[in-house]
Design an enzyme around this catalytic site. Structure first.
Site, mmCIF file in Angstrom:
data_model
loop_
_atom_site.group_PDB
_atom_site.id
_atom_site.type_symbol
_atom_site.label_atom_id
_atom_site.label_comp_id
_atom_site.label_asym_id
_atom_site.label_seq_id
_atom_site.Cartn_x
_atom_site.Cartn_y
_atom_site.Cartn_z
ATOM 1 N N ASP A 66 12.903 38.060 30.253
ATOM 2 C CA ASP A 66 12.750 39.472 29.425
ATOM 3 C C ASP A 66 11.885 39.429 28.625
ATOM 4 O O ASP A 66 11.302 40.493 27.929
ATOM 5 C CB ASP A 66 14.347 39.808 28.877
ATOM 6 C CG ASP A 66 15.160 40.174 29.986
ATOM 7 O OD1 ASP A 66 14.808 40.247 31.368
ATOM 8 O OD2 ASP A 66 16.250 40.385 29.650
ATOM 9 N N GLY A 67 11.488 38.336 27.669
ATOM 10 C CA GLY A 67 10.432 38.435 26.511
ATOM 11 C C GLY A 67 9.024 38.601 27.304
ATOM 12 O O GLY A 67 8.370 39.399 26.562
ATOM 13 N N ASN A 139 14.153 47.684 24.035
ATOM 14 C CA ASN A 139 15.522 47.373 23.509
ATOM 15 C C ASN A 139 15.996 48.038 22.356
ATOM 16 O O ASN A 139 17.139 48.536 22.450
ATOM 17 C CB ASN A 139 15.435 45.736 23.480
ATOM 18 C CG ASN A 139 15.540 44.972 24.790
ATOM 19 O OD1 ASN A 139 15.804 45.712 25.994
ATOM 20 N ND2 ASN A 139 15.335 43.662 24.857
ATOM 21 N N GLU A 140 15.353 47.724 21.236
ATOM 22 C CA GLU A 140 16.030 48.058 19.885
ATOM 23 C C GLU A 140 14.938 48.290 18.880
ATOM 24 O O GLU A 140 13.944 47.467 18.810
ATOM 25 C CB GLU A 140 17.157 47.194 19.572
ATOM 26 C CG GLU A 140 16.670 45.828 18.837
ATOM 27 C CD GLU A 140 16.324 44.749 19.945
ATOM 28 O OE1 GLU A 140 15.289 44.047 19.794
ATOM 29 O OE2 GLU A 140 17.089 44.657 20.868
ATOM 30 N N ASP A 171 23.681 42.176 6.833
ATOM 31 C CA ASP A 171 22.445 41.718 7.735
ATOM 32 C C ASP A 171 21.284 42.778 7.757
ATOM 33 O O ASP A 171 19.993 42.841 7.778
ATOM 34 C CB ASP A 171 22.392 40.943 8.548
ATOM 35 C CG ASP A 171 22.848 39.297 8.419
ATOM 36 O OD1 ASP A 171 22.961 39.088 7.048
ATOM 37 O OD2 ASP A 171 23.022 38.725 9.276
ATOM 38 N N ALA A 183 21.083 42.972 24.528
ATOM 39 C CA ALA A 183 20.270 42.085 23.608
ATOM 40 C C ALA A 183 20.815 41.923 22.352
ATOM 41 O O ALA A 183 22.165 41.557 22.324
ATOM 42 C CB ALA A 183 18.865 42.608 23.634
ATOM 43 N N TYR A 184 20.211 42.151 21.238
ATOM 44 C CA TYR A 184 20.410 41.951 19.959
ATOM 45 C C TYR A 184 21.933 42.777 19.624
ATOM 46 O O TYR A 184 22.838 42.277 19.030
ATOM 47 C CB TYR A 184 19.569 42.426 19.020
ATOM 48 C CG TYR A 184 18.597 41.101 18.499
ATOM 49 C CD1 TYR A 184 19.171 40.008 18.015
ATOM 50 C CD2 TYR A 184 17.224 41.623 18.767
ATOM 51 C CE1 TYR A 184 17.863 39.262 17.792
ATOM 52 C CE2 TYR A 184 16.406 40.699 18.331
ATOM 53 C CZ TYR A 184 16.622 39.405 17.787
ATOM 54 O OH TYR A 184 15.769 38.653 17.584
ATOM 55 N N LEU A 186 24.462 43.391 21.783
ATOM 56 C CA LEU A 186 25.628 42.601 22.397
ATOM 57 C C LEU A 186 26.043 41.547 21.282
ATOM 58 O O LEU A 186 27.273 41.278 21.007
ATOM 59 C CB LEU A 186 25.418 42.244 23.723
ATOM 60 C CG LEU A 186 26.619 41.503 24.394
ATOM 61 C CD1 LEU A 186 27.856 42.587 24.412
ATOM 62 C CD2 LEU A 186 26.197 41.278 25.696
#
Length: 276
Positions: A66-67, A139-140, A171, A183-184, A186
């Protein structure tokens, strides 16, 4: 008339490079044109171009995880993308390596017969502030303090279309597309969202006074205002980043330009089985 295909392989991945070499041979044997990214071209002794030179291709093949796909999506402009999965889960990469030749052959035939390849439009996010904006995120977009973890927090005030939703020290917070919900989002406790849902997900990251994650309409405007930290960061898809001063607001909306995923589609529920 010949069509042009872009091929990008994961860096320093011999398996990806070998598959790229095979696909180059396939495309050229059919009389079509192929562009290979510089790093892959060096490995397979071919001529190379920057990935951002592939934006006029009939389609671009991303070989890796995915990266790699996210990198190609940032660089390849409006070209339709097909992902070959060499990673573990593969929510973005639908094609198994053994099926890559057949998938590319089918797309070439479609491009010749129809004049273009078909696909599914996928939304991206844009993040902007005073006199800056980040590259669109598939993604985000996330906002966090000087660093994640102890001694690195920040207060983030979150509003949706001007209405306050949550405020807490932690955070940080993130806004994800349905694509990015796996991704992040989840990993920080947010919900899975089916790819066909027209929405965005807001999730706080290790917040002291956390609200449940919120799914909002895809056309919503989400603002994240930072305080109680000397500096913070806005980050798009884990790569493009912008430093933030105390009191600064990041506005996140759906980007004007989506991307097109072409070729076989990911079986979302089958991919979920690979999650740990």
């Amino acid at each position: 008339m010949a069509v042009t295909v872009g091929i990008v392989a994961q860096r320093e991945n011999e398996r990806a490079q070998q598959l790229a070499d095979s696909l180059v041979g396939l495309v050229e044997k059919r009389g079509d044109d192929v562009l290979v990214d510089n790093a892959t071209a060096e490995a397979i002794d071919a001529s190379g171009v920057p990935v951002d030179a592939m934006n006029e291709c009939a389609f671009v093949v991303s070989i890796g995880g995915d990266g790699t796909f996210l990198f190609v999506a940032r660089e390849a402009g409006n070209a339709p993308l097909m992902g070959v999965n060499l990673g573990e889960v593969g929510f973005l990469n639908a094609v198994a390596p053994a099926d890559a030749v057949d998938a590319v052959t089918a797309l070439l035939e479609e491009a010749h017969s129809q004049g273009a390849v078909s696909g599914r439009s996928v939304s991206r996010l844009t993040a902007r502030g005073d006199n800056w904006s980040l590259e669109p995120a598939l993604n985000e977009v996330l906002v966090h303090g000087p660093r994640r973890g102890p001694a690195g927090g920040v207060t983030v005030d979150i509003a949706v279309d001007g209405e306050p939703y949550a405020s807490s020290w932690g955070d940080g917070a993130l806004v994800a597309t349905p694509t990015g919900s796996t991704a992040y989002n989840l990993s920080d406790g947010g919900p899975l969202v089916h790819p066909t849902v027209d929405g965005l997900v807001i999730t706080q990251m290790c917040a002291a006074d956390a609200m449940p994650s919120l799914v909002v309409d895809g056309d919503s405007e989400i603002t994240l205002t930072v305080s109680d930290a000397e500096t913070a960061w806005a980050i798009s898809d884990g790569r493009n980043r912008q430093p933030l001063a105390p009191g600064e607001t990041v506005t996140v909306t759906r980007a004007d330009n989506s991307i097109t995923l072409t070729g076989p589609t990911v079986d979302f529920f089958q991919a979920l089985e690979k999650l740990e």
